[in-house]
Enzyme design. Sequence first.
Site: not given
Ligand SMILES: O=C(CO)COP(=O)(O)O
Ligand SMILES: O=C[C@H](O)COP(=O)(O)O
Ligand SMILES: [Zn+2]
Length: 286
Positions: A82, A209
């Site tokens: 991610d 998000g």
């Molecule tokens: O987009 C996300 C991780 O890439 C997660 O989003 P949230 O913070 O809304 O759960």
């Molecule tokens: O990328 C989006 C995550 O919700 C943020 O995650 P992190 O705090 O684990 O890097």
């Molecule tokens: Zn994200």
Amino acid sequence: MPLVPVSVLLREAAVEGYAVGAFNCSNLEIVQAIVAAAEAEKAPVIMQASQGAIKYAGVDYIAAMVRVAARGARVPVALHLDHGTSFDQVVRCLVAGFSSVMIDGSHLPLEQNIALTRRVVSAARPVGVSVEAELGRIGGVEDDIAVTDREAFFTDPEEARYFVEQTGVDSLAVAIGTAHGRYKGEPRLDFDRLTRIKELVPVPLVLHGASGVPDEAIREAIRRGVRKINIDTNIREAFVGAVRHKLDENPQEIDPRKILGPAREAAIEVIREKMRVFGCSGKVRG
Ligand SMILES: O=C(CO)COP(=O)(O)O
Ligand SMILES: O=C[C@H](O)COP(=O)(O)O
Ligand SMILES: [Zn+2]
Ligand SMILES: [Zn+2]
């Protein structure tokens, strides 16, 4: 089952008009919760590791946990990086056995984002790993975007078409009004923009998000072409809420399993609810 590329799951989702949930994990209990939820819902599932998760647990631990979870599962499981930050990080994930990666060059000027994304595609494709990229900027923890200039950071549909054409990515994360982390008010999504992007871009779209976005808005986004939906914050809230509850109830508790066990159960519940909203429940037959 062995890990499957995200692109395979999204292709099936596109045919049937649903979205696959992509849930962030960084510990054993959440990995187990995600796979348990997917099995209970008979849903395909994506587990993903954020930058924070990689720092916390390490790429190899995450890959090992998810591989074990997938091996015993009766549903297809993908492991995805991610918001990958660099080509080198992508390569480390390929070596560790991830089945999909995101390269997030959204903070770069367009041509540099294209160059970086192309390079990642050329490394990942030959080994059967799918690639997600980002265009426009998704606000929240990773970016300091003021509400007033929010729209300036939304994904431009024409640019999206050009970007996908130039890079050959498998899926595209779009900025249409969502943000990472908790929302202060109710998020307002730019659905017209989403539709326009969908008209111009041939690959599945990804919504980041998505925690805290009302179910009806999620369903509308899916109707308009979103095929992968990222959830992290809502799992954290459920998990930590359960930990807090347990410790309030019994401040003397010293057995981590008695604290984290109920937290895992709470995570399973929230993940199952999301899967039902995303329409991926019941999509794994047999
Ligand atoms: O987009 C996300 C991780 O890439 C997660 O989003 P949230 O913070 O809304 O759960
Ligand atoms: O990328 C989006 C995550 O919700 C943020 O995650 P992190 O705090 O684990 O890097
Ligand atoms: Zn994200
Ligand atoms: Zn980003």
